[in-house]
Design a protein around this motif. Sequence first.
Motif, PDB file in Angstrom:
ATOM      1  N   LYS A 191      10.574   9.165  -4.317  1.00  0.00           N
ATOM      2  CA  LYS A 191       9.124   9.290  -4.422  1.00  0.00           C
ATOM      3  C   LYS A 191       8.469   8.054  -5.043  1.00  0.00           C
ATOM      4  O   LYS A 191       8.886   7.580  -6.088  1.00  0.00           O
ATOM      5  N   LEU A 192       7.423   7.549  -4.376  1.00  0.00           N
ATOM      6  CA  LEU A 192       6.676   6.393  -4.878  1.00  0.00           C
ATOM      7  C   LEU A 192       5.330   6.902  -5.364  1.00  0.00           C
ATOM      8  O   LEU A 192       4.327   6.750  -4.680  1.00  0.00           O
ATOM      9  N   GLN A 193       5.330   7.527  -6.523  1.00  0.00           N
ATOM     10  CA  GLN A 193       4.079   8.073  -7.035  1.00  0.00           C
ATOM     11  C   GLN A 193       3.340   6.999  -7.811  1.00  0.00           C
ATOM     12  O   GLN A 193       3.934   6.267  -8.600  1.00  0.00           O
ATOM     13  N   LEU A 194       2.048   6.878  -7.583  1.00  0.00           N
ATOM     14  CA  LEU A 194       1.280   5.790  -8.188  1.00  0.00           C
ATOM     15  C   LEU A 194       0.314   6.305  -9.238  1.00  0.00           C
ATOM     16  O   LEU A 194      -0.081   7.468  -9.229  1.00  0.00           O
ATOM     17  N   SER A 253       2.941   1.325   1.304  1.00  0.00           N
ATOM     18  CA  SER A 253       3.792   0.922   0.183  1.00  0.00           C
ATOM     19  C   SER A 253       5.249   0.797   0.570  1.00  0.00           C
ATOM     20  O   SER A 253       6.022   0.155  -0.113  1.00  0.00           O
ATOM     21  N   PRO A 286      -3.659   1.912  -8.806  1.00  0.00           N
ATOM     22  CA  PRO A 286      -2.606   2.066  -7.795  1.00  0.00           C
ATOM     23  C   PRO A 286      -1.900   0.754  -7.420  1.00  0.00           C
ATOM     24  O   PRO A 286      -0.682   0.743  -7.282  1.00  0.00           O
ATOM     25  N   ASN A 287      -2.673  -0.329  -7.310  1.00  0.00           N
ATOM     26  CA  ASN A 287      -2.060  -1.589  -6.890  1.00  0.00           C
ATOM     27  C   ASN A 287      -1.019  -2.075  -7.882  1.00  0.00           C
ATOM     28  O   ASN A 287       0.078  -2.478  -7.520  1.00  0.00           O
ATOM     29  N   LYS A 308      -4.954  14.444  -9.800  1.00  0.00           N
ATOM     30  CA  LYS A 308      -5.143  13.392  -8.791  1.00  0.00           C
ATOM     31  C   LYS A 308      -3.779  12.839  -8.395  1.00  0.00           C
ATOM     32  O   LYS A 308      -2.936  12.592  -9.243  1.00  0.00           O
ATOM     33  N   ARG A 309      -3.587  12.676  -7.113  1.00  0.00           N
ATOM     34  CA  ARG A 309      -2.348  12.071  -6.627  1.00  0.00           C
ATOM     35  C   ARG A 309      -2.708  10.914  -5.721  1.00  0.00           C
ATOM     36  O   ARG A 309      -3.588  11.050  -4.887  1.00  0.00           O
ATOM     37  N   VAL A 310      -2.023   9.802  -5.919  1.00  0.00           N
ATOM     38  CA  VAL A 310      -2.311   8.648  -5.079  1.00  0.00           C
ATOM     39  C   VAL A 310      -1.019   8.141  -4.441  1.00  0.00           C
ATOM     40  O   VAL A 310       0.012   8.067  -5.103  1.00  0.00           O
ATOM     41  N   ALA A 311      -1.086   7.844  -3.150  1.00  0.00           N
ATOM     42  CA  ALA A 311       0.056   7.238  -2.474  1.00  0.00           C
ATOM     43  C   ALA A 311      -0.455   6.125  -1.590  1.00  0.00           C
ATOM     44  O   ALA A 311      -1.570   6.202  -1.073  1.00  0.00           O
ATOM     45  N   GLY A 312       0.333   5.089  -1.434  1.00  0.00           N
ATOM     46  CA  GLY A 312      -0.051   3.979  -0.565  1.00  0.00           C
ATOM     47  C   GLY A 312       0.420   4.254   0.849  1.00  0.00           C
ATOM     48  O   GLY A 312       1.524   4.727   1.058  1.00  0.00           O
ATOM     49  N   LEU A 313      -0.449   3.952   1.835  1.00  0.00           N
ATOM     50  CA  LEU A 313      -0.026   4.141   3.226  1.00  0.00           C
ATOM     51  C   LEU A 313       0.952   3.059   3.638  1.00  0.00           C
ATOM     52  O   LEU A 313       1.751   3.230   4.543  1.00  0.00           O
ATOM     53  N   LEU A 334       2.052   0.160  -8.003  1.00  0.00           N
ATOM     54  CA  LEU A 334       2.881  -0.027  -6.804  1.00  0.00           C
ATOM     55  C   LEU A 334       3.730  -1.284  -6.945  1.00  0.00           C
ATOM     56  O   LEU A 334       4.936  -1.280  -6.701  1.00  0.00           O
TER      57      LEU A 334
END
Lengths: 132, 366
Positions: free
Chosen positions: B217-220, B134, B225-226, B127-132, B229
Amino acid sequence: MFIEMDLQSEVPLYAQLVDQLIEGIASGALHPGDPLPSVRSLAADLGINLHTVNKAYTLLKQEGFLQVHRKQGVVVNAEGMPGVTEAFERKLDAQLKTLAAEAAVRGLSAEAFAEKCAGAYRSAITGGGESL
Amino acid sequence: MTIQDWSWTTLTIFGLTLLLSALVFSLTANYGLRALLFGVYVPEEERQLPSIAALRRRYQLRVWIAAAVIFAAGAAWILAVNDEAALYTPLAALLQIAVCGALFFSSRREALRLKAERGWGVEASGKRVAGLHSRLGNLTVSDKWFAVHGVVVAACVVCAIVFWDRIPDSLATHYGINGEPDRISNKSIGTVFLMNFFQLFLIGLFWFVQYSIRASKLQLDPRQPNRSLEKQRRFRKVNSAFLMGFSLLLILFFGVLQGFMIYEWPQQAMNIVLVAFLIVLIGSILVLVVYLSRKGLDPQPNTPPDERHWRAGGLFYYNPDDAALFVHKQFGVGWTFNMARPMAWVILSGVIAVPLLLVLISVLLT
């Protein structure tokens, strides 16, 4: 809003991104005119290839969900959404047909099927599918 | 000043240099992510294991013993020979880096053994999560702060121009570690303003470092995620502010060095400046690390690293399918390159080539 990719899913990565961005617009997490990260920085943060993000953005731009500004970069189309096109109706019909057939074979009633559709629609516009 | 006094200042600088590198090495075991033990991922439920804390302590103890032995040997040598100590400090520092590197890798082997014993399977979650959003708002302090650096450089240059006639015709362009000049050059634009060129190079370098903090890279953490971040943003801001202050200190230091070169300031004072500079450096690094660990700020998400892409025991990152150019290191301090990106090689060769070019130009000008 967060984008979540499942690298082990059978759904291609670009399609996962397309779906989540449209879901974001539907739920109101993304508003018309909202800026999106550049192809490079979103791909970097997700740790995936540039071309994957580029493909998703290009598809969404062709459909009219996104705009690319020279200055602002990629934004959610500020001039409104593309509306119901013939191509979309064909896609909707095809996907509903597949699901309806399987539902009928499995013994789900027409009313229950319709109720599921309505529920999915409601949760899409309220963002009910997302954990808050 | 007697020769005996010189050797004491030499010893102090020698000791502080070794102290600084021992500190940096011993902190690599603590700085940053608790989830990683010498670059080896430890599952959440195993992190309180006594043997993990023991391994970290053992490594740190060895680093300090190595530093003490090297210091004792070097000090005995300096006191016995009592000259040309200039060579020993860098040599001893290099030796220490080599020894600590070896200690690190032996600890890493022990960590890998522990991993095999306890069966720490790395279930890469996929699973990879990124903030739109961030990257909206500032991830670093403003680049406008570099204007302060610019003012310092300008002041140095203006002073040199105003006092041009007072600058002697032959300048000491190289000092031994004991503060005595060991190379003299003729007065010229190249020699008088040499330090200012270095200052400009440093401003460029530190601007690039700030840029890489923003771009990396801002990997969460997919599970929260919050929170991850927020932590990463704070981590970057704190590091960026620290580096802004640190670079200003370095620019000032080079300005003072120029002063000693061209205005013939007393040489004893230079040793005091050098000692003060090292003490401030050590103190500020300690404050930074203590602050970051008190606040629980992590440089990266609490997820297992993709070990296929970390080569040479986790030293280098090589992943052609990752668009990121800058990624956070698996261990140690700071960010590193994705070596699969050609731009990484361009930048690395630039960082090496520009100072060489500066030295070459100054040699050609004299």
